[in-house]
Design an enzyme around this catalytic site. Structure first.
Site, PDB file in Angstrom:
ATOM      1  N   SER A   1     113.400 -34.744  71.677  1.00 30.95           N
ATOM      2  CA  SER A   1     112.402 -35.711  71.265  1.00 30.95           C
ATOM      3  C   SER A   1     112.966 -37.115  71.325  1.00 30.95           C
ATOM      4  CB  SER A   1     111.945 -35.420  69.832  1.00 30.95           C
ATOM      5  OG  SER A   1     113.019 -35.712  68.969  1.00 30.95           O
ATOM      6  N   LYS A   2     112.057 -38.058  71.316  1.00 28.86           N
ATOM      7  CA  LYS A   2     112.417 -39.454  71.455  1.00 28.86           C
ATOM      8  C   LYS A   2     113.318 -39.938  70.322  1.00 28.86           C
ATOM      9  CE  LYS A   2     110.186 -43.621  73.045  1.00 28.86           C
ATOM     10  NZ  LYS A   2     110.944 -43.708  74.259  1.00 28.86           N
ATOM     11  N   ARG A   3     113.158 -39.320  69.183  1.00 28.69           N
ATOM     12  CA  ARG A   3     113.931 -39.761  68.031  1.00 28.69           C
ATOM     13  C   ARG A   3     115.434 -39.664  68.272  1.00 28.69           C
ATOM     14  NH1 ARG A   3     112.127 -36.155  64.244  1.00 28.69           N
ATOM     15  NH2 ARG A   3     110.341 -35.774  65.602  1.00 28.69           N
TER      16      ARG A   3
END
Ligand code: GLU
Length: 485
Positions: free
Chosen positions: A258-260
């Site tokens: 994920s982007k996180r």
């Protein structure tokens, strides 16, 4: 069998690393079997539609050199397409889906639902409260033909829902094996929405069939949708395609990528100077390894060895450090000319071809990203700033550094310009100078190298001299002497 695969992104943003892998596997599979590969834009979810995403997806596929036989293309900035099974943009195929949805209503496999959003939300909340699976309660299934006609005639908002039959649905997945799902777990899926758009489930089945897709290779997140699709295939009388659901791509902590936890858009990696061939190589190995004895493969090798049977069942960790390492390996393998051409788009200032070539020659082994070039050229184009301590070799002192730099300055001044065009001649001249004067390498080469680079670690002084050339070398030694005194 005439193989046909597809990659149908939804235009909700940039091309994700996971989608790149899906696109590559479909592309490899088609190429390997001499088949066809198509791209389709699945833009039926208008709420998630992102302006400009279609263009960006197509441009990224192009930059990644993933070519397709059918699908949307941009010609002079205008959306166009190639292939005989279009349109390849789902929002341009609404009539087709409508026809198929109505066909299911006639055959009794689907029904109109007039429930308001409000009612559905309340129903959902109630079910959640008593910890029931959230499902439509089929209230509209009890409407009579007359009631339905009246509601339709009065223009009442409606959707068309699948009537999920009782029983179990089993299908075969090339990676997972046989999968069985109890139909009880499946909601009466909306096929056609109130705005006249189909949902993904109807559109994907209709299009994959009409476009002649034989193999559906996609992410694992879609596996739970397959039973619904199987029912649709059956009701429409379409032959089943072959399914293969790819394992997840994970963050190092094993959560879903994920982007996180870092970049997930392919464009971001390209912008940083990861090479196209590295992204292809690296991302392809997140799920299969052709021979397991190495990690560098050409696109041709990946195509030649691609096999659905070789794909792992478990998730693959996306390790950015490994990607960086691989990029460095590939940069080392590039010829100087090739590297010059690749780094040029990353330059922020004018650099002559000759200097750029020299810089690339001496810095190649130290570069991991093409973008590194922007800071590297600064070192050569402007006098670096540094603390005077760096000029003093650890086994020596300031006075010695000053003396060595003064002498080497005179020596450099005295040597012929031509020598500066050849690293080996430069090295020979300096080595001889050290020997003739009975000096230690460290006493001379350390302050010289530091004066030229201003860095603890850098290419050798000979390489630096070769890039900087006589006058700049002298300027930098003068500067170092000024700092020391
Ligand atoms: N439009 C879907 C997506 O964005 C495609 C899923 C599929 O391959 O069927 O992932």
């Amino acid at each position: 069998m005439n193989v046909k695969t597809r990659f149908p992104p939804s235009p909700t943003g940039f091309l994700h690393i996971g989608s790149l892998r899906t696109a590559l596997y479909n592309y490899f599979f088609a190429k390997k079997h001499g088949g066809t590969f198509l791209v389709r834009i699945e833009d039926t979810d208008r709420e998630r539609y992102v302006e400009g995403a279609v263009e960006s997806l197509i441009r990224t596929l192009d930059r990644m050199k993933i070519d397709y036989d059918e699908g949307p293309i941009f010609v002079n900035g205008m959306l166009n397409e190639k292939g005989n099974n279009g349109p390849y943009v789902q929002s341009q195929r609404l009539d087709i889906y409508k026809k198929f949805a109505h066909q299911l209503v006639y055959s009794g496999n689907a029904y109109y639902c007039f429930c308001s959003k409000d009612r559905l939300e309340k129903l959902r909340a109630q079910q959640q409260e008593i910890k029931q699976t959230t499902k439509y309660d089929r209230q509209c299934l009890s409407l009579t033909k007359d009631e339905i006609q009246k509601l339709l005639a009065s223009g009442e908002q409606n959707v068309i829902r699948m009537k999920i039959p009782e029983g179990k649905t089993t299908f075969h997945d090339e990676i997972r094996g046989d999968v069985t799902i109890d139909n009880q777990e499946i909601d009466d899926q909306v096929l056609l929405k109130a705005d006249g758009f189909p949902t993904y489930h109807l559109a994907v089945v209709v299009d994959d069939h009409l476009m002649g897709v034989t193999h559906i290779i996609r992410g694992e997140e879609w596996i739970s949708s397959v039973p619904k699709h199987i029912m649709l295939y059956k009701w429409f009388g379409f032959p089943l395609p072959i399914f293969a659901h790819l394992p997840l791509i994970l963050n190092p902590d094993k959560s879903k990528l994920s982007k996180r936890q870092g970049d997930v858009a392919v464009e971001d990696y390209l912008a940083k100077g990861f090479l196209v061939e590295v992204l292809v190589n690296f991302v392809s190995l997140l799920g299969f390894n052709p021979t397991a004895d190495r990690e560098i493969y050409t696109r041709e090798e990946l195509i030649g060895s691609f096999d659905l049977k070789k794909i792992n069942k478990s998730g693959a960790v996306f390790d950015v450090n490994k990607l960086l390492w691989m990029n460095g390996q590939y940069i080392k393998m590039l010829s100087e000319e090739e590297l010059v051409a690749r780094v040029k788009p990353f330059l922020k200032r004018e650099v002559s071809n000759d200097i750029l070539r020299r810089i690339c020659t001496v810095e190649k082994t130290r570069m991991n990203l093409l973008l590194d070039i922007t800071s590297i050229v600064e070192l050569y184009l402007s006098q670096p700033a540094y603390e005077k301590e760096i000029l003093i070799w650890k086994k020596s002192n300031k006075e010695d550094a000053i003396e060595q730099l003064k002498n080497i300055y005179q020596f450099i001044k005295s040597i012929d310009e031509n020598i500066f065009n050849d690293i080996q001649l430069i090295e020979q001249a300096l080595t001889l100078y050290i020997k003739d004067n009975d000096l230690q390498n460290g006493n001379v080469l350390w302050p010289l190298r530091a004066a030229l680079s201003g860095l603890e670690r850098s290419p050798s002084p000979f390489e630096l001299i070769w890039v900087l050339k006589k006058q700049e070398v002298m300027n930098r030694i003068e500067h170092a002497l000024k700092i020391l005194s």
